[in-house]
Enzyme design. Sequence first.
Site, PDB file in Angstrom:
ATOM      1  N   ASP A 168       2.027   5.008   0.350  1.00  0.00           N
ATOM      2  CA  ASP A 168       1.550   6.713   0.756  1.00  0.00           C
ATOM      3  C   ASP A 168       1.051   7.650  -0.653  1.00  0.00           C
ATOM      4  OD1 ASP A 168       1.526   6.115   3.415  1.00  0.00           O
ATOM      5  OD2 ASP A 168       2.923   6.364   3.008  1.00  0.00           O
ATOM      6  N   ARG A 171      11.400   5.852   3.436  1.00  0.00           N
ATOM      7  CA  ARG A 171      11.744   7.698   3.547  1.00  0.00           C
ATOM      8  C   ARG A 171      12.226   7.632   4.689  1.00  0.00           C
ATOM      9  NH1 ARG A 171       5.374   9.030   2.578  1.00  0.00           N
ATOM     10  NH2 ARG A 171       6.595  10.894   2.986  1.00  0.00           N
ATOM     11  N   ARG A 173       0.720  -1.269   0.435  1.00  0.00           N
ATOM     12  CA  ARG A 173       0.470  -0.001  -0.137  1.00  0.00           C
ATOM     13  C   ARG A 173       0.474   1.042  -0.240  1.00  0.00           C
ATOM     14  NH1 ARG A 173      -3.659  -1.930   5.365  1.00  0.00           N
ATOM     15  NH2 ARG A 173      -1.082  -2.314   5.557  1.00  0.00           N
TER      16      ARG A 173
END
Lengths: 255, 255
Positions: A52, A207, A50
């Site tokens: 973002d 990230r 999934r």
Amino acid sequence: MTRWKLTIEYNGGDYVGWQRQNNGPSIQQSIEEAIHGFSGQEVTLHVAGRTDAGVHARGQVAHADFDDFTKPMDGFEVAKAINAYLRPQPISVLKADIVDEEFHARYAAKNKLYTYRIINRPSLLGLDRGQAFHVKRPLDVAAMADAGTALLGHHDFTTFRDSNCQAKSPMRTLDRLEFETRDYDNCGGREILMHVEAQSFLHHQVRNIIGTLLLVGEGKWTKADIADALAAKDRTRGGPTAPAEGLYLVRIDYA
Amino acid sequence: MTRWKLTIEYNGGDYVGWQRQNNGPSIQQSIEEAIHGFSGQEVTLHVAGRTDAGVHARGQVAHADFDDFTKPMDGFEVAKAINAYLRPQPISVLKADIVDEEFHARYAAKNKLYTYRIINRPSLLGLDRGQAFHVKRPLDVAAMADAGTALLGHHDFTTFRDSNCQAKSPMRTLDRLEFETRDYDNCGGREILMHVEAQSFLHHQVRNIIGTLLLVGEGKWTKADIADALAAKDRTRGGPTAPAEGLYLVRIDYA
């Protein structure tokens, strides 16, 4: 009933992310609606990773169960039919394959490759705005690559995990963390790519890793600081979360 | 008075082209207005290559004469100041250099490099929509490259020149025409780049050349057909004009 595996490319810039949400358009909703458009079927897509809001994909994978089509269709025709209904959105089904009913896009994934893309130059982005993270100050990529090796292997990645992460365990095995640089423009600008591979990742893990390694690239942190941050198992000891626009889900491997 | 040379990157997708026109926003107008924004000066930009609507640039060059700034500024500061006023447009000044008053972006150019970018795969473009020409059917790149050699050297390029081209002579010298291919996605898609260099080009010359070589790539034309079309000196004997969205002005060399 037939289970189909879809390999998908998208520019996530204008979406709330993969998953359906109430606050805006999602990749999942766009593709499910396109499938309904060509087939009349209301399928639910099960995705491998999934992504973002703002995160891009070059090779996302999702599966769904379809009722048999009134007229048999091969993979090429299924991909083409979905894409016709996705138009003009920046989402494209690259490939559609029939898989057996044991296949699961998420649980059967053996390996995922994410690439984080940085353009390192003083001037603002023109052509790649929204498709890379712009870093103005020159980065020491060799130092970032060396420090990154401290994160390879099986570790508790709490320091690099979003505080809202839903995963049961913070333990993950990072199998690859490598940097690649390329000339980007004719004025000294560079494209810096970080490639990371693991069977699965925690929320914001990539990230947060690159956001922290950027501190090394700027000369503020050393490799030892990275190792200490990892050992602390504390999100507040890690660096900032780098922007979504630099992140690409590149490839997912199955057995 | 000081003459400045600007090296510029842009995504031409939402512009009517380089040159100011009445029917929409131009790259020239955007940059001239940004210069006025930071300096209060109304300068006129003289460009090396006037790109058409939708054509992109990685290294366009333009020059302009500025009155002396109230506070001296170096090239880095000038580029940064212009870019601050260009924001959020997809245009970026990569470099600003002081040049002597003999310099002329167009007349002093010794060599120009254009690259035409094709994504060759069945499925629609997701990430690179508007930044490449999408060709669905597989192309024979080796045949295109071989046929392209028939265009190298000094020729009358009337066959590959737009009927509205303003140049006095149709004679041009094509110094380089080379193809490069790269894997583009994980499903067999390829990126095909055609690099062409010359001191100067006729209007639509690059797009007409690639549009015609695509007929070779699709197996409809041979190398002999390319040579015959060139020898005919007749635009109606050439292939179609390929779309602007695949064309990039990459680099301009000066003495």
